[in-house]
Design a protein around this motif. Structure first.
Motif, PDB file in Angstrom:
ATOM      1  N   VAL A  55       0.761   4.956   0.716  1.00 49.64           N
ATOM      2  CA  VAL A  55      -0.135   5.856   1.446  1.00 49.64           C
ATOM      3  C   VAL A  55       0.429   7.268   1.415  1.00 49.64           C
ATOM      4  N   GLU A  61      -1.478  -0.860  -4.072  1.00 47.78           N
ATOM      5  CA  GLU A  61      -2.714  -0.110  -3.876  1.00 47.78           C
ATOM      6  C   GLU A  61      -2.309   1.304  -3.457  1.00 47.78           C
ATOM      7  N   GLN A 107      -9.078   4.888   6.900  1.00 51.77           N
ATOM      8  CA  GLN A 107      -8.487   3.773   6.152  1.00 51.77           C
ATOM      9  C   GLN A 107      -6.958   3.853   6.152  1.00 51.77           C
ATOM     10  N   ALA A 108      -6.451   5.043   5.892  1.00 52.66           N
ATOM     11  CA  ALA A 108      -4.999   5.204   5.841  1.00 52.66           C
ATOM     12  C   ALA A 108      -4.369   4.934   7.205  1.00 52.66           C
ATOM     13  N   LEU A 135      -4.257   1.161   7.894  1.00 58.00           N
ATOM     14  CA  LEU A 135      -3.207   0.483   7.130  1.00 58.00           C
ATOM     15  C   LEU A 135      -1.841   0.664   7.796  1.00 58.00           C
ATOM     16  N   VAL A 160      -3.337   4.905  -1.771  1.00 59.42           N
ATOM     17  CA  VAL A 160      -4.270   5.640  -0.919  1.00 59.42           C
ATOM     18  C   VAL A 160      -3.766   7.086  -0.874  1.00 59.42           C
ATOM     19  N   ASP A 217      -0.217  13.310  -2.761  1.00 59.10           N
ATOM     20  CA  ASP A 217      -0.797  12.331  -3.682  1.00 59.10           C
ATOM     21  C   ASP A 217       0.351  11.597  -4.362  1.00 59.10           C
ATOM     22  N   HIS A 240       0.841  -1.193   0.000  1.00 59.49           N
ATOM     23  CA  HIS A 240       0.000   0.000   0.000  1.00 59.49           C
ATOM     24  C   HIS A 240       0.881   1.250   0.000  1.00 59.49           C
ATOM     25  N   THR A 295      -7.127   9.765   6.596  1.00 65.21           N
ATOM     26  CA  THR A 295      -8.440   9.129   6.726  1.00 65.21           C
ATOM     27  C   THR A 295      -8.326   7.917   7.641  1.00 65.21           C
ATOM     28  N   HIS A 331      -3.342  11.207  -0.396  1.00 68.70           N
ATOM     29  CA  HIS A 331      -3.655  12.309   0.496  1.00 68.70           C
ATOM     30  C   HIS A 331      -3.913  13.521  -0.392  1.00 68.70           C
TER      31      HIS A 331
END
Length: 412
Positions: A8, A98, A21-22, A25, A100, A78, A6, A19, A102
């Motif tokens: 992030v 994946e 989710q972040a 993880l 995720v 990002d 991931h 978030t 910002h």
């Protein structure tokens, strides 16, 4: 390689801006990878932390060596916006990751100054030459720049002012999303005199109605600019290649944006400058032996902002000995050496290349054609007669320019 990784995105405010989710993880990760600054922003007990402060190749090897544990790679903002995610997905494949994201600091910067960024010119000075960035800024409405410690906002402002680009309001947004967030607004002159922290985004907004040129100057064209837009040496005034002839010559040179060009006997640089506007990602070597004309060419190039132009002070053929072989050559002049120079340039011309020679005498015309044929080039010739309209009261009369010849050579 470990299981799916991931990537992030994280902002300057660390965990507080993530978030749920972040955060989850990061809490569940067995391994965290990132630069030291990002790793310091997260507190994850039990996770192994790997500092990635080297080259992209070193990061690639670190990922290859990962054990099979849940892994999170921390990236700024990002990860797909001037971030690490593109390199990783292209290197290992998209199915290994994946993402995720910002909120990007670029997005935050435009939000702080309340400007839309959907049509803005965005760039990162860490991987783009300043000259090319400045050239693109000239015609932009809004600009967003990731600066660097070496190319700071003050350096960018000074570079713009050096090219007489002075019609932007500037915002320097520092430490976005943190308690130390600062937004400094000013004109380019004031920004050039200030010092800013390394964590910043520079936003430039064109003043309403501002033109793409310095105040009081004429509009610049890609090619075919009026003759009086160029500085010329007083004793030699009138030797500049007329705009109409430049247009025809440039079309016959068959340039593209990556062409390598020689302008032999560049004089005040009119044709070389316009060739550099067309071959903006290539190189245009403007060879001139006269010191005064060489200086005038430098001044003219500053008015047009052409990074592709490379002035060469020296006498051909010696001056081109170490230059890369050209896709296209322009030779101008009326001296006895013109045919000899054409012969030497033709030998260096790339396959499929073009050479255009501007001569004013029939004798040189014949001699140049002979040299092109001897070199195995397909040749052609144009005789150009131009008369410009001159208005007197309600009537127009025509003043003829001296006839000139363009001798064309193509290397099959």
């Amino acid at each position: 390689m470990s299981e799916r990784i991931h990537i992030v995105g994280i902002g300057d405010d660390g965990l507080d801006g993530l978030t749920g989710q972040a955060r989850q993880l990061i809490e569940d990760a067995g391994i965290l990878i990132g630069n030291q600054g990002l790793l310091d922003k997260v507190a994850s007990e039990g996770a192994e932390k790997i500092v990635s402060s080297g080259t992209l190749e070193k990061l690639k090897q670190q990922i290859l060596d990962l054990p099979d544990k849940p892994t999170v790679l921390l990236a700024g903002g990002d990860p797909l916006f001037y971030g690490i995610a593109r390199f990783l997905t292209e290197t290992f494949g998209k199915d290994r990751f994946e993402v995720v994201p910002h909120v990007s600091s670029m997005q935050l910067a435009f939000a702080r100054v309340k400007e839309s960024w959907d049509d803005a010119y965005l760039s990162n000075l860490a991987n783009q030459p300043l000259d090319r960035v400045v050239d693109t800024i000239r015609t932009a409405e809004r600009v967003g720049l990731f600066t660097t410690e070496a190319i700071s906002p003050s350096v960018v402002a000074a570079a713009l002012l050096d090219r007489r680009i002075d019609y932007f309001t500037v915002y320097v947004c520092e430490n976005l999303g943190t308690r130390d967030e600062t937004v400094t607004q000013g004109e380019l002159k004031s920004i050039a005199e200030q010092t800013f922290g390394p964590m910043n985004v520079m936003v430039l907004v064109r003043r309403h109605g501002a033109a793409d040129r310095p105040s009081g100057s004429q509009r610049r064209r890609l090619f075919g600019n009026p003759d009086d837009l160029f500085l010329q040496s007083r004793p030699k005034r009138g030797l500049l290649t007329p705009s109409e002839v430049r247009c025809i010559a440039l079309s016959e040179m068959d340039l593209n944006h990556e062409s390598v060009v020689w302008d032999v006997g560049a004089g005040s640089g009119a044709l070389a400058i316009e060739a550099a506007s067309i071959a903006s990602s290539g190189k245009v070597f403007a060879i001139e032996m006269d010191a005064e004309d060489y200086g005038v060419m430098i001044e003219n190039s500053k008015m047009f902002n052409v990074p592709a132009l490379v002035p060469v002070h020296g006498q051909a053929p010696t001056a081109w000995a170490d230059l890369p072989d050209p896709d296209s050559v322009f030779v101008g002049g009326s001296g006895r050496m013109v045919p000899e120079l054409v012969a030497g340039a033709a030998k260096r011309l790339k396959k499929g290349g073009r050479i255009v020679v501007n001569v004013s005498s029939p004798d040189n015309l014949v001699a140049v054609e002979a040299q092109l044929k001897a070199a195995g080039l397909r040749s052609d010739v144009r005789m150009i007669n131009i008369a410009r309209g001159q208005y007197q009261l309600d009537r127009v009369r025509f003043d003829a320019l001296n006839p000139t010849f363009l001798v064309l050579g193509a290397k099959e």
